[in-house]
Write a protein that holds these residues in place. Structure first.
Motif, short mmCIF file in Angstrom:
data_model
loop_
_atom_site.label_atom_id
_atom_site.label_comp_id
_atom_site.label_asym_id
_atom_site.label_seq_id
_atom_site.Cartn_x
_atom_site.Cartn_y
_atom_site.Cartn_z
N ALA A 186 -1.92 -18.66 0.63
CA ALA A 186 -2.31 -17.41 -0.02
C ALA A 186 -1.85 -16.21 0.79
N ALA A 187 -1.96 -16.30 2.11
CA ALA A 187 -1.50 -15.21 2.97
C ALA A 187 0.00 -15.02 2.84
N ASN A 188 0.74 -16.13 2.82
CA ASN A 188 2.18 -16.07 2.65
C ASN A 188 2.53 -15.41 1.32
N ASN A 189 1.87 -15.84 0.26
CA ASN A 189 2.14 -15.30 -1.06
C ASN A 189 1.72 -13.84 -1.17
N ALA A 190 0.58 -13.49 -0.54
CA ALA A 190 0.07 -12.13 -0.61
C ALA A 190 0.97 -11.15 0.13
N VAL A 191 1.41 -11.55 1.32
CA VAL A 191 2.25 -10.65 2.13
C VAL A 191 3.64 -10.50 1.53
N THR A 192 4.17 -11.57 0.94
CA THR A 192 5.53 -11.53 0.40
C THR A 192 5.55 -11.04 -1.04
N TYR A 193 5.13 -11.91 -1.98
CA TYR A 193 5.17 -11.56 -3.40
C TYR A 193 4.11 -10.52 -3.76
N GLY A 194 3.14 -10.31 -2.88
CA GLY A 194 2.15 -9.27 -3.10
C GLY A 194 2.55 -7.97 -2.44
N LEU A 195 2.30 -7.86 -1.14
CA LEU A 195 2.55 -6.62 -0.43
C LEU A 195 4.03 -6.27 -0.37
N GLY A 196 4.87 -7.27 -0.16
CA GLY A 196 6.31 -7.02 -0.08
C GLY A 196 6.87 -6.48 -1.38
N LEU A 197 6.56 -7.18 -2.48
CA LEU A 197 7.06 -6.70 -3.78
C LEU A 197 6.40 -5.39 -4.18
N MET A 198 5.12 -5.22 -3.84
CA MET A 198 4.45 -3.96 -4.16
C MET A 198 5.19 -2.80 -3.51
N THR A 199 5.51 -2.95 -2.24
CA THR A 199 6.26 -1.91 -1.53
C THR A 199 7.62 -1.69 -2.16
N GLY A 200 8.29 -2.80 -2.48
CA GLY A 200 9.60 -2.69 -3.10
C GLY A 200 9.54 -2.04 -4.47
N PHE A 201 8.52 -2.37 -5.26
CA PHE A 201 8.37 -1.76 -6.58
C PHE A 201 8.08 -0.27 -6.48
N PHE A 202 7.19 0.11 -5.56
CA PHE A 202 6.90 1.52 -5.38
C PHE A 202 8.15 2.29 -4.97
N MET A 203 8.89 1.74 -4.01
CA MET A 203 10.11 2.37 -3.54
C MET A 203 11.12 2.51 -4.69
N ALA A 204 11.30 1.41 -5.43
CA ALA A 204 12.27 1.43 -6.52
C ALA A 204 11.84 2.38 -7.63
N GLY A 205 10.55 2.37 -7.96
CA GLY A 205 10.06 3.25 -9.01
C GLY A 205 10.21 4.72 -8.66
N ALA A 206 9.96 5.04 -7.38
CA ALA A 206 10.04 6.43 -6.95
C ALA A 206 11.49 6.92 -6.83
N LEU A 207 12.41 5.99 -6.51
CA LEU A 207 13.78 6.40 -6.22
C LEU A 207 14.78 6.12 -7.34
N TYR A 208 14.36 5.37 -8.36
CA TYR A 208 15.33 4.98 -9.39
C TYR A 208 15.95 6.18 -10.08
N GLU A 209 15.13 7.14 -10.49
CA GLU A 209 15.68 8.30 -11.21
C GLU A 209 16.51 9.22 -10.32
N PRO A 210 16.11 9.50 -9.06
CA PRO A 210 16.95 10.38 -8.24
C PRO A 210 18.22 9.72 -7.69
N ILE A 211 18.19 8.42 -7.35
CA ILE A 211 19.38 7.83 -6.71
C ILE A 211 20.02 6.72 -7.55
N GLY A 212 19.35 6.25 -8.60
CA GLY A 212 19.93 5.24 -9.47
C GLY A 212 19.88 3.84 -8.88
#
Length: 386
Positions: free
Chosen positions: A329-355
């Motif tokens: 669960a820790a492995n899944n939470a840190v990777t597919y949870g926290l890791g993807l969450m960070t990646g999604f936030f980054m991508a969502g915030a930057l998609y329109e300005p940088i493509g």
């Protein structure tokens, strides 16, 4: 202790993977595309994806501690699958961003432990034959391939909101099949107290930190790859085929998992996976033709297939028998949870300005950083405890 289950029990585990990734074959390629078509902005799409991952971070750990503490992994697994299926049906009744966000949060709370519990069931079932994990997990890849191709064609013929009903159908089947899942009986102990001991050792922190970066680098891919392809003029059928090819490429690696880990250490496989992820995201900056895009998707065999299997085995080796559910669960939470969450936030915030190209450039740098850290610090990790 090296528990195992019968062949029919392993077959049922394979069936659970088959159903789980049938649902994922709809959600991952098409749910964000659905959100885009109902008018959500890039930031809102990123927020929905990130919230789902945030729920995975927190609640998968909560459920896993309860499961290990009270030896209740299977009852919790069944409960969470049934409740999350019911909650998914609420998506049918709204296109409002805030309602979708609320549904996503509640859905994520109950859906969060499903895959980590399934991984823990499988590790227990395999016993001393853990390197055969790929032969069970491969059924998830088979279903993912079939579903993404089929759904792409269906969406081209009908409206994209058909995916909501199809996910509900797949989740309902998985719910009904969950009663037959095998579980190795363990004596009741106070496993929950192993949580800090298991997770805060240096070798675990280094591994989880690098795995976090790896999945953060995937945020742009999982969040905006389908949207990127549509912007290049490709059909939903082609988009589905690209996802299917990625999963097809991982099947060979999973089938030959025992040979792979017999010849190469987990550390070597992980470092190579980080480097190939950096290459894959770099390719997507420049590739526009159908052939080159499909070629880059073949790297999924390494960036997901080899990485995922080695991560499961690595974490299993680092955790004691009485904290296996917490470890996965820790492995899944840190990777597919926290890791993807960070990646999604980054991508969502930057998609329109940088493509999309800018997002893939950042993703490549993140994956390269993860590989460099693990290469230098991961050498001191004890893969198998004494």
């Amino acid at each position: 202790m090296h528990p195992t289950v019968s062949g029919s029990g392993r077959l049922m585990l394979g069936f659970q993977y088959f159903l789980h990734f049938s649902v994922m074959g709809i959600v991952l390629p098409y749910f964000n595309l659905y959100c885009f078509h109902i008018g959500l902005t890039g930031f809102e799409i990123g927020a929905v994806s990130a919230l789902r991952s945030a729920a995975l971070v927190l609640f998968s750990l909560v459920w896993s501690i309860l499961a290990d503490r009270y030896s209740a992994r299977k009852p919790i697994y069944i409960l969470c699958i049934f409740i999350s299926t019911g909650i998914w049906s609420l998506y049918l009744f709204t296109v409002d961003f805030w309602m979708i966000l609320a549904i996503t949060l509640i859905y994520g709370i109950f859906y969060s432990p499903v895959i980590s519990f399934l991984e823990a069931f499988t590790m227990d079932a395999l016993g001393v034959e853990k390197t055969r994990y790929g032969s069970i997990r491969v059924w998830g890849s088979v279903s993912f391939i079939a579903v993404v191709i089929l759904i792409g064609k269906i969406i081209d013929l009908y409206r994209i909101d058909v995916i909501l009903v199809l996910v509900l159908l797949g989740a309902s089947l998985q719910s009904m099949a969950s009663f037959k899942i095998p579980e190795v009986k363990r004596s009741r102990k106070h496993q929950a107290f192993l949580f800090p001991i298991t997770l805060f050792r240096k070798e675990v922190i280094v591994f989880l930190g690098c795995a976090f970066l790896m999945l953060a680098s995937h945020g742009a891919y999982y969040g905006f790859f389908s949207i990127h392809l549509e912007s290049l003029g490709y059909t939903k059928t082609f988009i589905g085929f690209t996802w299917a090819l990625a999963s097809l490429s991982e099947i060979g690696v999973m089938i030959r998992s025992r040979t792979l880990f017999k010849n190469y250490s987990l550390h070597t496989v992980l470092v190579f996976s980080f480097m190939m992820a950096a290459l894959r995201w770099g390719c997507l900056i420049f590739f526009r033709s159908a052939f080159t895009i499909l070629l880059s998707q073949c790297l999924h065999s390494i960036t997901y297939g080899a990485f995922h299997m080695s991560s499961i085995l690595y974490m299993d080796a680092l955790t004691p028998d009485d904290a296996k559910t917490v470890g996965q669960a820790a492995n899944n939470a840190v990777t597919y949870g926290l890791g993807l969450m960070t990646g999604f936030f980054m991508a969502g915030a930057l998609y329109e300005p940088i493509g999309a190209k800018g997002l893939f450039a950042i993703s490549g740098i993140i994956a390269l950083l993860a590989g460099a850290i693990f290469q230098t610090m991961g050498k001191r990790i004890k893969v198998f405890p004494p």
